[in-house]
Design a protein around this motif. Sequence first.
Motif, PDB file in Angstrom:
ATOM      1  N   GLY A   1     -10.968 122.875 -74.147  1.00 50.56           N
ATOM      2  CA  GLY A   1     -11.566 122.766 -72.822  1.00 50.56           C
ATOM      3  C   GLY A   1     -12.718 121.797 -72.709  1.00 50.56           C
ATOM      4  N   ARG A   2     -13.150 121.198 -73.821  1.00 49.91           N
ATOM      5  CA  ARG A   2     -14.255 120.229 -73.799  1.00 49.91           C
ATOM      6  C   ARG A   2     -13.703 118.817 -73.943  1.00 49.91           C
ATOM      7  N   ARG A   3     -14.134 117.920 -73.077  1.00 49.17           N
ATOM      8  CA  ARG A   3     -13.750 116.521 -73.226  1.00 49.17           C
ATOM      9  C   ARG A   3     -14.423 115.916 -74.454  1.00 49.17           C
ATOM     10  N   ILE A   4     -13.740 114.970 -75.066  1.00 45.70           N
ATOM     11  CA  ILE A   4     -14.355 114.139 -76.100  1.00 45.70           C
ATOM     12  C   ILE A   4     -14.918 112.904 -75.404  1.00 45.70           C
TER      13      ILE A   4
ATOM     14  N   GLY B   1     -17.568 128.207 -78.815  1.00 42.14           N
ATOM     15  CA  GLY B   1     -18.204 127.077 -79.479  1.00 42.14           C
ATOM     16  C   GLY B   1     -19.088 127.444 -80.646  1.00 42.14           C
ATOM     17  N   ASP B   2     -19.158 128.737 -81.013  1.00 41.43           N
ATOM     18  CA  ASP B   2     -20.111 129.165 -82.029  1.00 41.43           C
ATOM     19  C   ASP B   2     -19.859 128.531 -83.389  1.00 41.43           C
TER      20      ASP B   2
ATOM     21  N   ARG C   1     -18.477 104.179 -72.989  1.00 38.24           N
ATOM     22  CA  ARG C   1     -17.330 104.513 -72.166  1.00 38.24           C
ATOM     23  C   ARG C   1     -17.654 105.776 -71.394  1.00 38.24           C
ATOM     24  N   PRO C   2     -17.927 105.700 -70.063  1.00 44.16           N
ATOM     25  CA  PRO C   2     -18.332 106.882 -69.316  1.00 44.16           C
ATOM     26  C   PRO C   2     -17.171 107.850 -69.140  1.00 44.16           C
ATOM     27  N   THR C   3     -17.480 109.127 -69.228  1.00 45.71           N
ATOM     28  CA  THR C   3     -16.497 110.153 -68.950  1.00 45.71           C
ATOM     29  C   THR C   3     -17.141 111.231 -68.094  1.00 45.71           C
ATOM     30  N   ALA C   4     -16.355 111.834 -67.235  1.00 48.44           N
ATOM     31  CA  ALA C   4     -16.881 112.901 -66.380  1.00 48.44           C
ATOM     32  C   ALA C   4     -17.064 114.163 -67.200  1.00 48.44           C
TER      33      ALA C   4
ATOM     34  N   GLY D   1     -14.990 122.828 -68.219  1.00 48.86           N
ATOM     35  CA  GLY D   1     -14.924 123.727 -69.365  1.00 48.86           C
ATOM     36  C   GLY D   1     -16.137 123.678 -70.270  1.00 48.86           C
ATOM     37  N   GLY D   2     -17.117 122.830 -70.007  1.00 46.21           N
ATOM     38  CA  GLY D   2     -18.293 122.764 -70.853  1.00 46.21           C
ATOM     39  C   GLY D   2     -18.748 121.337 -71.048  1.00 46.21           C
ATOM     40  N   GLU D   3     -19.882 121.184 -71.737  1.00 48.25           N
ATOM     41  CA  GLU D   3     -20.416 119.859 -71.994  1.00 48.25           C
ATOM     42  C   GLU D   3     -19.469 119.076 -72.902  1.00 48.25           C
ATOM     43  N   PRO D   4     -19.366 117.769 -72.697  1.00 43.40           N
ATOM     44  CA  PRO D   4     -18.503 116.969 -73.584  1.00 43.40           C
ATOM     45  C   PRO D   4     -19.011 117.001 -75.016  1.00 43.40           C
TER      46      PRO D   4
END
Length: 439
Positions: A87-90, A365-366, A37-40, A44-47
């Motif tokens: 802020g990160r997409r799943i 993200g740490d 399932r493609p997502t953009a 806010g950062g890498e998915p």
Amino acid sequence: MSPFRAAEAGAALLLGLLLILLTACGSRLPERAFETRPTAHPSGGEPLRVGIITSVTSPVGGQAFTGTRDGARAYFDALNARGGLDGRRIEVETCDDGGSGVGNNACVHRLVDERRVFALVATTALDYAGAPLVSRAGVPDVGGQPLTPAYDTYPHLYGIYGSSAPRTGKEPGWGGVLYGGTEVYRWFAREKGARTAAVVSYNQSASAAYARLVTRGLRAEGYRVVEEQVDFALPNFRAVAADLRAQHVDVLFDAMDTHGNVRLCEAMESLGVRVDAKVTNVQNWSSSVARDYARAPGCRDALWVTGASRNHQDTGHPAVREFRAAMGDRPLSQWQLEGWAAAMWFTDAARSCLASGRNDGGAAGDGLTRACVEAYLNRPVGYTARGLLLPVRYEHLARPPATRNTCLSVARWQDGRGWVSQGEMTENCATVPQLGYRP
């Protein structure tokens, strides 16, 4: 150890039965095996990439296992619409294993080794052959359906109902023995006054083994048990229905597939046989009942279901309303709700890690590591998914308990209303014996 392990084992055995009977369908990985399932990529950062393995094109049928996948996807879609996880997409990647061990291993390699998913969510695999690979890779598998004993065997795997087993990776449960309670049978005796129960099975080893387990639990709760067995190829359901009437059966349990249940109900309808309760399991807790049992209205009126999650038609609960709103106009099932809860469980675990990273003075993200996520999953406090689940725990007990206080979600089908909850699931509780069995 799940408080409903006996019911789950039955579902697994029946699914295994169907696979055995339909092995002529083959174990080739289907052409539709890899569904991405493609997502953009968000600003806010890498998915954060997660995988969902489902036996979509399994021999059991096209829609038998897709509910959990659809519920989890709906949750992640809603989460992304609100801005994602901090802020990160799943990013969701799905894989259809075709219901075979070969296909399941291929899906695990695809998602874990090639796509490098951070975690698996809402796994629903008829043959979870890749479970040892997932465990060795240290990839958290969050909220899967325990159709096999994998979630009571391997570390890093967290089924939706919890477990108390040591999970060393060597054998299921304690020395190959799992335990389940008698809470379902206790509830029907206490609330409905049921004293005579029938158990209907096929003359096949898996079906018969589950029937023996149900019979043992019923007798432990003081029932008189009527055992009925039919030939799988040429079942005489009319004879069974006639005997149910002659034996004055109060409550009916089975070790059969949905098709067999429908045919039994139709035979009961044709002979005018009625029982107080025809009890089914969570996999059949769906809105398709009116269609499936269209020719057996009397039996349909006696359908009850038990499980470990809140009724998906309990619209008085805010978490259920949120789930239903996200699902839209689609037909609903309890496995969809449990898939939604699995995605929520993973998200809450990940969010706790991000919060701990900030609290420690690090970057956003740490703190998000697999070890941190698993620390959340292993908490002694049971997880409830905002009240959608009975508390889920992973305890790692050295010895199985002899008894346990367990609770039960119960619903009854009513034409025009659908599945109607019977009491509050957190109050449908009893201390019951735990019976051992080998999966």
